[in-house]
Structures are given as C-alpha cells and as structure tokens.
Design an enzyme around this catalytic site. Structure first.
Site, PDB file in Angstrom:
ATOM      1  NE  ARG A 125      -9.621   8.722  -4.463  1.00  0.00           N
ATOM      2  CZ  ARG A 125     -10.544   9.612  -4.078  1.00  0.00           C
ATOM      3  NH1 ARG A 125     -11.466   9.279  -3.206  1.00  0.00           N
ATOM      4  NH2 ARG A 125     -10.551  10.836  -4.572  1.00  0.00           N
ATOM      5  CE1 TYR A 155       3.378 -11.654   4.898  1.00  0.00           C
ATOM      6  CE2 TYR A 155       2.341  -9.549   5.302  1.00  0.00           C
ATOM      7  CZ  TYR A 155       3.209 -10.333   4.580  1.00  0.00           C
ATOM      8  OH  TYR A 155       3.913  -9.790   3.551  1.00  0.00           O
ATOM      9  CG  ASP A 212      -4.687 -12.754   6.455  1.00  0.00           C
ATOM     10  OD1 ASP A 212      -4.951 -13.396   5.418  1.00  0.00           O
ATOM     11  OD2 ASP A 212      -3.729 -11.968   6.542  1.00  0.00           O
ATOM     12  CE  LYS A 234       1.376 -12.963  -0.502  1.00  0.00           C
ATOM     13  NZ  LYS A 234       1.112 -12.765   0.916  1.00  0.00           N
TER      14      LYS A 234
END
Ligand code: PLP
Length: 378
Positions: free
Chosen positions: A46, A98, A170, A195
C-alpha cells in the site's frame, strides 16, 4: 528524450537481479526488512511497490510533474486529489465534467465536507464572481466530457494563481501525448488510466500527477492513508498498454476525424462536437494547446431521443457500452449512462441533451466504422 521513446523506456528498467526488459510484477503484499528500521526501500505494497512505482515514474515524466501516484481507478485518483483539501474548502468545477466527478463532488458537498460551484469555466465573469475567501481550487476538464468544449489552460491558471488557487485538470481525454496541462501551470493532473493510457479495456485504474514536491507529498500521504492504490498486476498491464500509446492515439485520431467529417455531412445528424473540425468553437485554441484532437466525438441526431435510441440499438461495430479509450469503438448515451448522476435540469443547463450520443472511436478500419454509422443512421 521524445515522449514516444519515454513511453517505451522511462521508469521501466527496474530489475536489478536479472535485468529483464519488461518490469517484473512484484505480486507481494510485503517486503522483508534488512534490519530493524532498515528496508530495501519497500515495506508494504500500500505504501509502495516497485511495479507500481515504474508506472508512477513513467506518468510523472510524461506529464512533467515532480511525482505521481497510481490509483485503483480514475475515481480513486480523484478522491485522492480531493483529500488534500481541508473541510469546508470551496472548489470551482467545470459544468460539463465527467458524471462520476459530479456525483462525488455533489456528495461531498451534501455531507458538508467540500463546497462546489459548478460553472462554465470559459466565462471569465462567472468565474470571477464565484470566487470566495474559502475557494482553494479550480477543477477543469479540457476537452470536456461529453461536449468536447475546450478551455484555455494558460488563461485559467493565470486567473487561479493570481488568487492563490490551485488548478486540477482531468487529462483523461487526451493523455500526456496530446496535452501536457503542467506546461500551462496546472498543479495536479488526474487520469482515468482505464481509458487511453491502458487502452485495451481490461483494467480499471487511475493516477494523480503533482507539479511540485510539496503537492506530491500531500498526494502520497492521501494515497497511503486512504489506501486506494493500484494493484501491482494492474499497474503492469497499464505499463504494457502505454508502450503503444502513440500508435493507438494516431489511429484513434485519424478514425475520429473521418467519422466526424462523415457525421457533419450526414442529413440525419443535427450537430457534431469534435475539436478537430474547423467549425468547432474551440478549434483554434485546441490547435494551440493540444498536440492532437483525440478520438472522442459526440453528436445529436435529428428527431430527438427516439431516433437517437435507434442509432444506439442498430450500431454493431460500435458497441453500446460505458467507457472510452480502448481499441474497440464504443457508442454511449451520456444522459442515461456516463452522465446519469446529473439531474435532468442540470444536464440541460450544461448542454447535455437527451439525444446526444458519444463515440469513443477505436482503431478498426475507418471504412467499417463509417459503414456501421451509415446503417445505424439510415
Ligand atoms: C472514466 C473517467 C473517469 C473515472 O475513471 P474510472 O477509472 O472509471 O474510475 C474520470 N474522468 C474522466 C474524464 C473519465 O472519462
């Protein structure tokens, strides 16, 4: 080095044991300490993992940032970026963002954690009036989703920095190959690597890149504390996908241009949104600010929702599906899919009509894509 060369090499020569050409997948949750208080550089996945770090180094280099964090999804990356703000901070956000970003910001606002004003960021007057003493940041998407509106990043960062605000962009729609927001002063760049960066529709992932060391430390802390980091295998898949990003982006763009030109001539089509078309209001700005126009196209069909629905049902090569940026062409209906989180009156005010369709143009032969749209529109 040219970004195309970096895509293939940067950050990836990490195997000190056998010098493998591709980075190994460190599929481990933890690492043995060398002594009490002494580590190999890694303690627990992590906090850090060599495979994930290879991806983070590559992303930071491509965007021109001080560092990056790879997250479990694009929304996880956005959550990490938002975690740097104190409770009660006020944000300005682009109106046609978005749908998932809208959903999260709206939720945090309802809970009283953040305050958000959604507005048309290209409207200098509205922008100026929206700033308050508690305003901390501006959230921008350019080109925006799904209307492909283009915002002037240099102008926006000048406005924000003069008022002590940071700018978060973004950059999912273009990737760092076609746009580098940090070249215009943007402070944080977020990505849904699901994407174009991964590009093969087989991973959900995200990233936050920070321009300064200070912001990078804040992002790293938020990622470590919140824990929404990317798994090593998924990071490896994104690394593999990114090696061919420049080839894919060139194919996406060539096809998108052909599709946009076809749609613009079609009698059943009302309006086409593609920044590569000279008729697009953001064309000149996109030409200055971007290194390409990308592979996303949206359009409205004559006859409203009933006719738009037929196009969605008849499309064959274009799959009716969520997401974008993969090698396969997709068609979507923002009002009921990617932007369903926005209430109808809000969508309307943002210009997202019920008969707007969005295409993620893939890398198939353009003749097949055009023939598919032709039969779907007939
Ligand atoms: C898909 C998308 C996101 C969210 O990413 P996930 O990987 O689905 O969590 C954020 N921003 C934009 C522009 C997107 O297209």
């Amino acid at each position: 080095m040219d970004p195309v060369t970096r895509l293939v090499h940067a950050g990836q020569d990490i195997d000190r044991a056998y010098r493998s050409i591709t980075p190994p997948i460190y599929q481990t949750s933890t690492f043995r300490f060398e002594d009490v208080g002494a580590t190999s550089g890694y303690e627990y996945t992590r906090l850090g993992n060599p495979t994930r770090h290879a991806l983070e180094a590559l992303l930071a280099e491509l965007e021109g940032g001080a560092g990056a964090v790879a997250a479990a999804s694009g929304m996880a990356a956005i959550s990490i970026a938002l975690a740097v703000f104190e409770a009660g901070a006020h944000l300005l956000c682009t109106r046609d963002c978005y749908g998932g970003t809208y959903r999260l910001l709206h939720h945090l606002q309802r809970q009283g954690k953040l305050e958000v004003t959604f507005l048309d960021l290209t409207d200098a007057n509205a922008r100026e009036q929206a700033v308050k003493p508690t305003t901390r940041a501006v959230w921008v998407e350019t080109p925006s989703n799904p209307l492909l509106r283009v915002t002037d990043l240099a102008e926006l960062t000048a406005f924000a920095h003069a008022r002590g605000l940071i700018v978060i962009a973004d950059n999912t729609f273009l990737s760092p190959l076609l746009q580098r927001p940090m070249d215009f002063g943007v402070d944080l760049v977020v990505h849904s690597t699901t994407k174009y960066l991964n590009g093969h529709a087989d991973v959900v992932g995200g990233a936050v890149v920070a321009r300064t060391e200070e912001l990078h430390r804040a992002i790293q802390f938020a990622a470590k504390a919140g824990g929404a980091v990317q798994a090593p295998f998924d990071a490896w898949l994104v690394l593999r996908g990114m090696k061919t990003l420049h080839l894919r982006m060139a194919a996406h763009e060539a096809n998108a241009r052909a599709v946009a030109e076809f749609l613009a001539r079609h009698p059943q089509v009302e309006h086409v949104h593609y920044p590569g078309l000279e008729s697009h209001p953001g064309h000149a700005l996109a030409r200055r600010q971007q290194r390409g126009f990308g592979g996303m196209v949206s359009f409205t069909v004559r006859g409203g929702l009933a006719e738009a629905r037929k196009v969605l049902q008849r499309a064959r090569v274009f799959a009716l599906a969520e997401s974008l940026g993969g090698v396969e062409s997709l068609i979507g209906h923002p009002a009921t899919m990617s932007h369903a989180a926005m209430p109808p009156e809000y969508r309307q005010a943002a210009g997202i009509d019920d008969h707007l369709l969005r295409l993620s143009v893939g890398i198939e032969a353009k003749e097949d894509l055009i023939a598919d749209l032709e039969q779907a529109l007939a």
